[in-house]
Design a protein around this motif. Structure first.
Motif, PDB file in Angstrom:
ATOM      1  N   HIS A  31       0.833  -1.194   0.000  1.00 48.67           N
ATOM      2  CA  HIS A  31       0.000   0.000   0.000  1.00 48.67           C
ATOM      3  C   HIS A  31       0.875   1.255   0.000  1.00 48.67           C
ATOM      4  CE1 HIS A  31      -3.191  -2.802   0.765  1.00 48.67           C
ATOM      5  NE2 HIS A  31      -2.582  -3.221   1.856  1.00 48.67           N
ATOM      6  N   ALA A  32       0.321   2.355  -0.438  1.00 48.91           N
ATOM      7  CA  ALA A  32       1.019   3.641  -0.425  1.00 48.91           C
ATOM      8  C   ALA A  32       0.460   4.495   0.705  1.00 48.91           C
ATOM      9  CB  ALA A  32       0.848   4.357  -1.764  1.00 48.91           C
ATOM     10  N   VAL A  33       1.329   5.050   1.529  1.00 51.26           N
ATOM     11  CA  VAL A  33       0.895   5.857   2.672  1.00 51.26           C
ATOM     12  C   VAL A  33       1.452   7.267   2.515  1.00 51.26           C
ATOM     13  CG1 VAL A  33       0.867   6.102   5.176  1.00 51.26           C
ATOM     14  CG2 VAL A  33       0.883   3.813   4.147  1.00 51.26           C
ATOM     15  N   VAL A  34       0.561   8.240   2.643  1.00 52.66           N
ATOM     16  CA  VAL A  34       0.936   9.654   2.569  1.00 52.66           C
ATOM     17  C   VAL A  34       0.683  10.278   3.937  1.00 52.66           C
ATOM     18  CG1 VAL A  34       0.562  11.861   1.401  1.00 52.66           C
ATOM     19  CG2 VAL A  34       0.252   9.710   0.143  1.00 52.66           C
ATOM     20  N   VAL A  35       1.727  10.815   4.540  1.00 48.90           N
ATOM     21  CA  VAL A  35       1.638  11.400   5.878  1.00 48.90           C
ATOM     22  C   VAL A  35       1.882  12.897   5.770  1.00 48.90           C
ATOM     23  CG1 VAL A  35       2.628  11.427   8.210  1.00 48.90           C
ATOM     24  CG2 VAL A  35       2.433   9.262   6.953  1.00 48.90           C
ATOM     25  N   GLU A  36       0.989  13.681   6.351  1.00 46.85           N
ATOM     26  CA  GLU A  36       1.176  15.123   6.306  1.00 46.85           C
ATOM     27  C   GLU A  36       2.375  15.530   7.157  1.00 46.85           C
ATOM     28  OE1 GLU A  36      -1.290  19.304   6.991  1.00 46.85           O
ATOM     29  OE2 GLU A  36      -2.333  17.383   7.223  1.00 46.85           O
ATOM     30  N   HIS A  37       3.085  16.520   6.689  1.00 38.82           N
ATOM     31  CA  HIS A  37       4.250  17.059   7.386  1.00 38.82           C
ATOM     32  C   HIS A  37       3.941  17.339   8.859  1.00 38.82           C
ATOM     33  CE1 HIS A  37       7.633  19.613   8.415  1.00 38.82           C
ATOM     34  NE2 HIS A  37       6.865  20.679   8.515  1.00 38.82           N
ATOM     35  N   ASP A  38       4.790  16.819   9.731  1.00 39.26           N
ATOM     36  CA  ASP A  38       4.701  17.027  11.186  1.00 39.26           C
ATOM     37  C   ASP A  38       3.459  16.407  11.812  1.00 39.26           C
ATOM     38  OD1 ASP A  38       7.133  18.236  11.532  1.00 39.26           O
ATOM     39  OD2 ASP A  38       6.359  20.281  11.689  1.00 39.26           O
ATOM     40  N   ALA A  39       2.841  15.436  11.152  1.00 38.14           N
ATOM     41  CA  ALA A  39       1.645  14.804  11.735  1.00 38.14           C
ATOM     42  C   ALA A  39       1.938  14.178  13.087  1.00 38.14           C
ATOM     43  CB  ALA A  39       1.086  13.753  10.780  1.00 38.14           C
ATOM     44  N   GLY A  40       3.125  13.604  13.253  1.00 40.96           N
ATOM     45  CA  GLY A  40       3.462  12.949  14.509  1.00 40.96           C
ATOM     46  C   GLY A  40       4.510  13.666  15.333  1.00 40.96           C
ATOM     47  N   ALA A  41       4.910  14.858  14.903  1.00 41.86           N
ATOM     48  CA  ALA A  41       6.033  15.538  15.544  1.00 41.86           C
ATOM     49  C   ALA A  41       5.775  15.852  17.013  1.00 41.86           C
ATOM     50  CB  ALA A  41       6.366  16.825  14.783  1.00 41.86           C
ATOM     51  N   ALA A  42       4.537  16.224  17.347  1.00 34.54           N
ATOM     52  CA  ALA A  42       4.241  16.638  18.725  1.00 34.54           C
ATOM     53  C   ALA A  42       4.381  15.498  19.721  1.00 34.54           C
ATOM     54  CB  ALA A  42       2.830  17.219  18.804  1.00 34.54           C
ATOM     55  N   VAL A  43       4.321  14.252  19.240  1.00 38.95           N
ATOM     56  CA  VAL A  43       4.452  13.107  20.146  1.00 38.95           C
ATOM     57  C   VAL A  43       5.736  12.327  19.872  1.00 38.95           C
ATOM     58  CG1 VAL A  43       2.027  12.834  20.704  1.00 38.95           C
ATOM     59  CG2 VAL A  43       2.910  11.802  18.616  1.00 38.95           C
ATOM     60  N   GLY A  44       6.672  12.960  19.172  1.00 45.12           N
ATOM     61  CA  GLY A  44       8.003  12.387  19.046  1.00 45.12           C
ATOM     62  C   GLY A  44       8.247  11.508  17.843  1.00 45.12           C
TER      63      GLY A  44
END
Length: 375
Positions: A31-44
């Motif tokens: 599958h192809a996964v597209v993650v928005e910039h900084d989606a997980g940054a706040a939790v490390g």
């Protein structure tokens, strides 16, 4: 399948729906996964970690929302409405029942919405909602401590008490995933707890788990307590914690304005179930940045995304619970996955312009279409 993971934009929301290792598992399956910039940054979880797992990092939201399956945490926010693409599936805590404008939006957009809060496993447990409810329940006494502070309009009661001054009197309404944890934490802090629920079995289980703090808890069903004793318990409380939630349905209004007027000025009310409208006539949603208001002399705390206050812990719990369902949807296709798994199908709220859930339809005054994904 193309799977999108947006950055959450609700006030105070810091969780992310998928972790890099989950993304790696999906990408490894083709599958192809597209993650928005900084989606997980706040939790490390950095963009680099997602990229290393195989994701494409999107600098802007649109590539995420153009995916076949969008996996998020909280309900759609108004800036996200124009990004909805007909035929796409949106997974997350949907909260459609309390927001007619949101329901109208997703119906008009002809998207498919799968609500985390109503998915059920084979035992009837809500595997995605339950860990968030337990977290919210454990946080609720601390939210109450905030509301009782004089800076918020509270009367200044210290939950634990000190020296010869006893701990606070706390009433917990509901003994499910959230209420049981709220009662356990309040008792451990030194509060005297009155626990009220509809079900005797849940009450017994919660009290049995109290161990050394069992003497601090008195438990009643609503039926055995009666209206007068319920009112008296509220009047005597420093803090009331509402944990009654019927996933997919609006919350019952158990606390009236008259109840609140009878409570001591400066007491506090934490409405954990505000996501579905709350259990008091005075309930209205607040936010992480502005969590309290005063009505009828009682300080109300009604933040709908309490688990985001401990966003890393909550993300780890939610992402672990969500990944197996995301894999099912990706590997089988959404329609086939719903046909094959009634537990997953219980999460289907709307589908291509129609309401697919009878509970949501009843609250919205609409007609439901049974299993529209069957064609």
């Amino acid at each position: 399948m193309r799977i999108g993971v947006p950055r959450e934009i609700k006030d105070g929301e810091r969780r992310v729906a998928l972790l890099p290792d989950g993304v790696g598992a999906l990408c490894g399956a083709g599958h192809a996964v597209v993650v928005e910039h900084d989606a997980g940054a706040a939790v490390g979880f950095t963009d680099e970690a997602y990229r290393a797992a195989g994701a494409t990092i999107a600098a802007a939201p649109d590539p995420v929302w153009s995916c076949d399956l969008v996996v998020k945490v909280k309900e759609l926010q108004p800036p996200e409405y124009p990004r909805l693409v007909a035929g796409a599936t949106i997974c997350g805590f949907a909260q459609l029942g309390r927001d007619p404008a949101l329901l109208a939006t997703v119906l008009a957009a002809r998207v498919r919405v799968l609500a985390f809060e109503t998915i059920r496993d084979a035992q009837g447990v809500a595997p995605l909602l339950a860990p968030m409810s337990r977290i919210a329940g454990r946080l609720a006494p601390f939210a109450g401590a905030l509301a009782l502070g004089t800076d918020r309009g509270g009367s200044g009661v210290l939950l634990s008490g000190v020296d010869d001054v006893p701990g606070a009197a706390v009433v917990v309404i509901g003994a499910g995933a959230a209420g049981s944890q709220a009662a356990l934490v309040a008792a451990a802090l030194g509060c005297s707890v009155t626990l009220i629920s509809r079900g005797a079995a849940r009450l017994a289980d919660t009290v049995a788990a109290m161990a050394a703090n069992r003497s601090r808890v008195v438990a009643h069903t609503f039926a055995e307590l009666g209206d007068d004793a319920f009112t008296a318990a509220l009047e005597a409380a420093d803090l009331v914690i509402g944990c009654v939630l019927e996933p997919g349905r609006l919350s019952p209004k158990l606390i009236t304005r008259e109840h609140l007027r009878a409570m001591r000025a400066g007491s506090a009310f934490v409405d954990v179930g505000i996501d579905q409208g709350g259990i008091a006539q005075t309930s209205r949603m607040t936010s992480v940045s502005a969590p309290t208001f005063v009505d009828e002399g009682v300080v109300h705390y009604a933040v709908p995304n309490m688990p985001s206050l401990v966003a890393r812990t909550a993300t780890l719990a939610l992402a672990a619970a969500a990944l197996p369902y995301v894999r099912q949807l990706a590997e089988r296709g959404v329609a086939r996955a719903l046909q094959d798994d009634p537990a997953l199908a219980a999460g289907a709220m709307v589908w291509d312009g129609v309401v697919a859930d009878a509970r949501l339809a009843a609250d919205a005054g609409m007609n439901a279409v049974n299993a529209p994904w069957r064609g």
